[in-house]
Design an enzyme around this catalytic site. Structure first.
Site, PDB file in Angstrom:
ATOM      1  N   LYS A   8       5.402   5.357 -13.955  1.00 54.44           N
ATOM      2  CA  LYS A   8       4.490   6.336 -14.550  1.00 54.44           C
ATOM      3  C   LYS A   8       4.667   7.702 -13.894  1.00 54.44           C
ATOM      4  CE  LYS A   8      -0.332   7.446 -15.227  1.00 54.44           C
ATOM      5  NZ  LYS A   8      -1.733   7.090 -15.143  1.00 54.44           N
ATOM      6  N   GLU A  39       9.469   2.844  -3.812  1.00 52.52           N
ATOM      7  CA  GLU A  39      10.260   1.643  -4.100  1.00 52.52           C
ATOM      8  C   GLU A  39      11.173   1.880  -5.313  1.00 52.52           C
ATOM      9  OE1 GLU A  39       7.055   1.741  -3.496  1.00 52.52           O
ATOM     10  OE2 GLU A  39       6.428   0.052  -2.239  1.00 52.52           O
ATOM     11  N   GLY A  74      -1.522   2.772 -14.724  1.00 52.62           N
ATOM     12  CA  GLY A  74      -0.326   1.958 -14.480  1.00 52.62           C
ATOM     13  C   GLY A  74      -0.516   0.495 -14.838  1.00 52.62           C
ATOM     14  N   ARG A  75      -1.651  -0.083 -14.434  1.00 53.58           N
ATOM     15  CA  ARG A  75      -1.863  -1.519 -14.697  1.00 53.58           C
ATOM     16  C   ARG A  75      -2.291  -1.788 -16.133  1.00 53.58           C
ATOM     17  NH1 ARG A  75      -5.078   0.756 -11.100  1.00 53.58           N
ATOM     18  NH2 ARG A  75      -7.321   0.903 -11.433  1.00 53.58           N
ATOM     19  N   GLU A  87      -6.936  -4.248  -8.220  1.00 54.49           N
ATOM     20  CA  GLU A  87      -6.702  -2.798  -8.116  1.00 54.49           C
ATOM     21  C   GLU A  87      -7.772  -2.044  -8.908  1.00 54.49           C
ATOM     22  OE1 GLU A  87      -3.052  -0.519  -9.570  1.00 54.49           O
ATOM     23  OE2 GLU A  87      -2.501  -0.816  -7.474  1.00 54.49           O
ATOM     24  N   HIS A  89      -0.717 -30.015  -7.166  1.00 54.33           N
ATOM     25  CA  HIS A  89      -0.017 -30.701  -6.076  1.00 54.33           C
ATOM     26  C   HIS A  89       0.094 -29.826  -4.840  1.00 54.33           C
ATOM     27  CE1 HIS A  89       0.939 -34.146  -8.585  1.00 54.33           C
ATOM     28  NE2 HIS A  89       0.983 -33.248  -9.557  1.00 54.33           N
ATOM     29  N   LYS A  98       0.915   4.258   1.861  1.00 56.94           N
ATOM     30  CA  LYS A  98       2.110   4.993   1.402  1.00 56.94           C
ATOM     31  C   LYS A  98       2.404   6.161   2.349  1.00 56.94           C
ATOM     32  CE  LYS A  98       1.438   4.344  -3.594  1.00 56.94           C
ATOM     33  NZ  LYS A  98       1.178   5.022  -4.869  1.00 56.94           N
TER      34      LYS A  98
HETATM   35  O1  F6P Z   1       0.627   2.152  -5.718  1.00 58.62           O
HETATM   36  C1  F6P Z   1      -0.082   1.594  -6.773  1.00 58.62           C
HETATM   37  C2  F6P Z   1       0.475   2.042  -8.083  1.00 58.62           C
HETATM   38  O2  F6P Z   1       0.157   3.374  -8.304  1.00 58.62           O
HETATM   39  C3  F6P Z   1      -0.003   1.184  -9.238  1.00 58.62           C
HETATM   40  O3  F6P Z   1      -1.231   1.568  -9.706  1.00 58.62           O
HETATM   41  C4  F6P Z   1       1.111   1.373 -10.199  1.00 58.62           C
HETATM   42  O4  F6P Z   1       1.108   0.388 -11.202  1.00 58.62           O
HETATM   43  C5  F6P Z   1       2.300   1.271  -9.281  1.00 58.62           C
HETATM   44  O5  F6P Z   1       1.887   1.922  -8.107  1.00 58.62           O
HETATM   45  C6  F6P Z   1       3.570   1.882  -9.799  1.00 58.62           C
HETATM   46  O6  F6P Z   1       3.407   3.242 -10.067  1.00 58.62           O
HETATM   47  P1  F6P Z   1       4.457   4.024 -10.929  1.00 58.62           P
HETATM   48  O7  F6P Z   1       4.495   3.410 -12.283  1.00 58.62           O
HETATM   49  O8  F6P Z   1       3.969   5.441 -10.957  1.00 58.62           O
HETATM   50  O9  F6P Z   1       5.792   3.914 -10.249  1.00 58.62           O
END
Ligand code: F6P
Length: 522
Positions: free
Chosen positions: A206, A212, A263-264, A349, A380, A489
């Site tokens: 987003k 990452e 995002g979620r 979240e 199990h 972060k």
């Molecule tokens: O760090 C949490 C978050 O902002 C989530 O809310 C989001 O889904 C995820 O990181 C990934 O964010 P992006 O889509 O901006 O890379």
């Protein structure tokens, strides 16, 4: 807006809990009320829900509905659907449901969108059409054999969960990979299977700033070029609200979305592209339509027959009155194996917050821990604790009536297991010896889909989104921000350079000790 714990309904629920909860017994409730199953179950779009094995009776349910009214739940829901900036800390509207609003061309009906968002809707449909056209183009491009989604959190969990869930609807044999972890082992393991001219990378973020994803995307691009790949435009696409950053990264094929999609909650947007590629444009539209049917249910069904409302209120009842600290989700479907991980982000979240909309500390508990694994595997592993442990954990079973594909005898065994677990939790079993005693009276909800299809999956996910909205609205918090992820972060950025320099000055003793140990050559 009155804080929930200051409403008359909250006080009445407290009194009811003190008077009845210790003695409420599900077995007795069924014995004395032959209508209990009918009274506490309901059909919602694509989802049947049996709530009868929960620790509620007519009086509890009615007080919970009073609580919803006294907390202004309907107003808050309507404010979301009206496009108000209900995500106050980010000053944003919350309109992900719009992404599921079908275009008139697909329904023959006029759209029911508020006027202030009609333009967004038109733009959204143009983007959806373009994204689905691209999905079809890639699906028919025999040269592309592997699609790699690089994203994390909402840019990974949703598409990954849905692609697995709808495996049976996959219409062509391309391989789909999901890379999320910054641990280079994950990306390296995938790259080792790929050839650059046969691979399409989808950079899903987003913000297009997430460490990452940016690190993995950078390494993927580097690998692509190192392998002799030159056509970045043909082999990389970005799914993002930050088109400028995608361009700066060197990707020109971009599918955008908007800051009103959290995002979620973004699986319905361009972030759903891997799913569209897997199940095709029509499949993706069916997925949106299933979710839209649940939106309409949430928007218009009376509270007493509104499934997201009933589930969200049950969550409040368990968390704040019974004091249950977690909920376990048990999908009796191997295809739904990533559903628990997806729901963890959605619930925790969204509602893992300790302050109200004005930043004032809340004096009551909010989001439970959500956890689970597919049944029957969980049986199990940790079901022992669910049946005989000292904590009561409400379980949410998800079962699919008709298997898309199964081997003879398997599906009945699977269904027998899910029924048996719900039955065992409730019924218990007496044994004076102690070790073989099951106290029973342990609550569960049973969600049933006729079949696992794009439409029913869409409805199931929208149901979960709205139930999280309901409990968040009762608690009076902002379900749509996520400030709690920021501190880590920032600290990680600072520690990254310290890992290079070895500088531990000013750090707390533990972090300094660990840093030095990580740095030491032995
Ligand atoms: O760090 C949490 C978050 O902002 C989530 O809310 C989001 O889904 C995820 O990181 C990934 O964010 P992006 O889509 O901006 O890379």
């Amino acid at each position: 807006m009155i804080r929930c714990d200051r409403t008359p309904a909250w006080a009445a629920l407290r009194a009811l809990y003190a008077a009845n909860a210790k003695t409420f017994d599900l077995r007795e409730a069924f014995a004395t009320n032959p209508q209990r199953f009918a009274e506490f179950s309901q059909d919602a779009p694509h989802v049947f829900a049996d709530l009868s094995k929960n620790l509620i009776d007519v009086q509890t349910q009615s007080l919970l509905l009073d609580l919803a009214r006294q907390c202004g739940l309907e107003d808050r829901r309507d404010a979301m659907f009206a496009g108000e900036a209900i995500n106050r800390t980010e000053n944003r509207a919350v309109l992900h449901f719009l992404l599921r609003n079908p275009a008139p061309a697909h329904t023959g009906r006029a759209q029911a969108a508020p006027e202030n968002i009609a333009n967004e809707l038109a733009e959204m449909h143009r983007t959806l059409d373009a994204m689905l056209a691209y999905a079809e183009q890639v699906r028919h491009d025999a040269a592309i054999t592997d699609i790699v989604n690089i994203g994390i959190g909402g840019s990974d969990l949703g598409p990954q969960m849905a692609v697995l869930a709808l495996e049976e609807f996959r219409q062509l044999g391309k391989r789909l990979h999901f890379v999320s972890n910054i641990d280079g082992q994950e990306l390296a393991g995938v790259l080792a299977q790929l050839k650059p001219h046969n691979t399409l990378f989808l950079i899903a973020s987003k913000t297009f700033t997430t460490t990452e994803t940016m690190t993995n995307a950078g390494s993927a691009k580097h690998w692509f070029e190192a392998q002799g790949g030159t056509d970045i435009a043909g082999h990389f696409a970005a799914l993002t609200t930050n088109v400028a950053a995608a361009k700066a990264f060197g990707v020109s094929t971009t599918f955008g979305f908007w800051d009103w999609v959290g995002g979620r909650y973004s699986l319905w947007s361009a972030i759903g592209l891997p799913l569209a590629m897997a199940i095709g444009a029509q499949g993706f539209r069916d997925f949106l339509a299933g979710a839209h049917a649940m939106d309409e249910h949430f928007r218009s069904a009376p509270l007493a027959q509104n499934l997201p409302v009933r589930l969200g209120l049950l969550d409040v009842w368990y968390r704040n009155f019974h004091g249950f600290t977690s909920r376990s989700i048990a999908p009796y479907s191997s295809a739904l194996r990533r559903l628990p991980a997806y729901l963890q982000q959605l619930e925790m979240e969204s509602n893992g917050k300790r302050v109200d909309l004005n930043g004032q500390a809340l004096p009551f508990a909010t989001a439970p821990v959500l956890w689970g694994e597919p049944g029957t595997n969980g049986q199990h592993a940790y079901f022992q604790m669910l049946h005989q442990g000292t904590e009561v954990v409400p379980v949410e079973f998800v079962a699919v009536k008709r298997a898309a594909r199964s081997l003879p005898g398997h599906h009945n065994k699977l269904l027998a297991n899910v029924l048996a677990q719900a039955q065992a939790l409730m019924q218990g079993k007496s044994d004076v010896g102690g070790h073989k005693h099951f106290s029973g009276n342990r609550p569960s909800t049973f969600l049933m889909l006729e079949e696992l299809t794009p439409a029913s999956l869409g409805a199931l996910i929208a149901l979960q989104e709205h139930r999280v909205f309901v409990s968040g609205a009762i608690w009076g918090l902002n379900s749509f921000d996520q400030w709690g992820v920021e501190l880590g972060k920032v600290l990680a950025k600072a520690l990254e350079s310290r890992l290079d320099s070895g500088d531990a000055a000013g750090l707390d003793g533990s972090t300094a000790g660990l840093l030095q140990r990580l740095q030491s050559p032995e």
